[in-house]
Enzyme design. Structure first.
Site, mmCIF file in Angstrom:
data_model
loop_
_atom_site.group_PDB
_atom_site.id
_atom_site.type_symbol
_atom_site.label_atom_id
_atom_site.label_comp_id
_atom_site.label_asym_id
_atom_site.label_seq_id
_atom_site.Cartn_x
_atom_site.Cartn_y
_atom_site.Cartn_z
ATOM 1 N N SER A 12 20.198 -94.443 -0.073
ATOM 2 C CA SER A 12 19.412 -95.532 -0.487
ATOM 3 C C SER A 12 18.068 -94.962 -0.075
ATOM 4 O O SER A 12 17.721 -93.982 -0.382
ATOM 5 C CB SER A 12 19.720 -96.713 0.509
ATOM 6 O OG SER A 12 18.871 -97.811 -0.131
ATOM 7 N N HIS A 39 20.433 -96.249 -4.453
ATOM 8 C CA HIS A 39 20.123 -97.495 -4.883
ATOM 9 C C HIS A 39 18.783 -97.488 -5.299
ATOM 10 O O HIS A 39 17.833 -96.688 -4.899
ATOM 11 C CB HIS A 39 19.829 -98.375 -3.539
ATOM 12 C CG HIS A 39 21.008 -98.644 -2.698
ATOM 13 N ND1 HIS A 39 20.966 -99.205 -1.423
ATOM 14 C CD2 HIS A 39 22.420 -98.803 -3.250
ATOM 15 C CE1 HIS A 39 22.410 -99.610 -1.088
ATOM 16 N NE2 HIS A 39 23.150 -99.127 -1.979
ATOM 17 N N ASP A 131 25.630 -100.315 3.326
ATOM 18 C CA ASP A 131 26.322 -99.999 1.933
ATOM 19 C C ASP A 131 27.025 -98.500 2.095
ATOM 20 O O ASP A 131 26.438 -97.752 2.757
ATOM 21 C CB ASP A 131 25.498 -100.133 0.885
ATOM 22 C CG ASP A 131 26.192 -99.927 -0.695
ATOM 23 O OD1 ASP A 131 27.464 -100.369 -0.383
ATOM 24 O OD2 ASP A 131 25.925 -99.569 -1.766
#
Length: 345
Positions: A12, A39, A131
């Protein structure tokens, strides 16, 4: 005996730099397929495949739904689509968001663990929140390898820190060493015994990410009712534990870790506070105008009533403004996992 020929990577914030470092170290004859979730915002075109292709010898691209898997290639999840791995092919689907993201890391990791078990290498790089942790737990349970960037080496340590805490990774090392490790691991045969069988929960969650309507409408939810509502759709959330990691999923498939749920609730709470502040400011402006009209019409009792209402509205607005400016609605950076940030990509 097959090797570790399925490599899944999640990142991310700060992940582009980490991905470039890893990709530069991969050889042109890597005997594995590499799958990447970063992401990214849902709108616009992602330049990541072009960037990764220029960084190293392996070609990178956004796959199409149903494309066959080929070794020596990098497959990047497109914006606003989950990338899933099945036997010999890929799925590219707009399934429900997980951990506030689509694409999300967990669906990719979970699908790879389900399809390929101990052949999978899962890699967690720089990023906020957590995540990828649940997905790496699934990979490890199925006998796969877990590799995590050293949090001290990451621009944003949230995702690596969470993965280390909950997923029992095989290796934790600086990003500069991950590429060479992957090169070595992909050339070694799978020696570990087969991990756990695919659980009913893993099966169900993978099918939900793939928009299998039978799974989405399944009344047998895995977990217990939490008493919380889904920030995405308002439906009930079911709570379940994966090891010591707490997760939530609603009936239609939106999924959260505890940390991402707090972050989403905080975001929605802040939006509600801004809406309330706007309403109070508008009320104060309206009653001020009415007070002026009452004053012109020589109605002192109305003037006093409107002035009191304006004073009360402005007092309440000041309290809300101070609360918003202090940032009291945001999750603490150092608790549970770090807050979600806009991903770079």
């Amino acid at each position: 005996m097959p090797g570790h020929d399925i490599v899944v990577i999640g990142a991310s914030a700060g992940g582009v730099e980490a991905l470039l470092t890893v990709v530069r170290a991969l050889p042109h004859d890597l005997p594995a397929a590499v799958f990447v979730v970063l992401h990214v915002p849902p709108d616009g075109e992602s330049m990541l495949p072009r960037i990764l292709s220029h960084a190293g010898p392996l070609p990178a691209a956004h796959p199409q739904d149903g494309d066959l898997i080929e070794q020596g290639r990098i497959y990047v999840a497109p914006p606003d689509y989950h990338l899933l791995v099945e036997r010999e092919r890929m799925r590219v689907v707009r399934g429900p968001r997980e951990n506030r993201s689509r694409p999300a890391v967990d669906p990719l990791f979970r699908s790879a663990a389900r399809a390929y078990g101990p052949r999978v290498i899962g890699v967690i790089l720089s990023g906020m929140l957590d995540d990828g942790t649940a997905g790496l737990i699934a990979i490890r349970e199925r006998g796969g390898i877990g590799v995590v960037q050293d949090p001290n080496d990451a621009l944003f340590p949230g995702m690596p820190t969470s993965a280390i805490k909950y997923a029992d990774p095989t290796d934790v090392l600086p990003v500069a060493e991950i590429g060479s490790l992957l090169n070595r691991l992909t050339r070694e045969p799978v020696r570990t015994t087969k991990g756990k069988e695919v659980s009913a929960a893993m099966e169900n969650e993978t099918e939900i990410a793939a928009l299998d309507m039978d799974a989405v409408s399944d009344s047998d939810q895995h977990g217990t009712p939490s008493g919380f509502g889904c920030p995405e759709c308002g439906g009930a959330l079911w709570e379940r534990e994966e090891g010591s990691l707490l997760r939530y999923r609603c009936r239609v498939g939106h999924a959260f870790t505890a940390s991402s749920l707090i972050a989403e609730q905080s975001s929605q709470l802040e939006a509600a506070l801004w809406a309330a502040l706007r309403g109070l400011e508008e009320k104060a402006a309206l009653v001020h105008r009415l007070a002026d009209r009452a004053r012109d019409a020589e109605h002192p009792m109305l003037v006093a009533r409107y002035a009191e209402q304006e004073h009360t509205a402005r007092q309440h607005a000041a309290v809300l403004r101070e609360l918003i400016l202090r940032g009291d609605t945001s999750p603490n950076d150092t608790q549970a996992a770090q807050p979600q940030a806009a991903a770079d990509g």
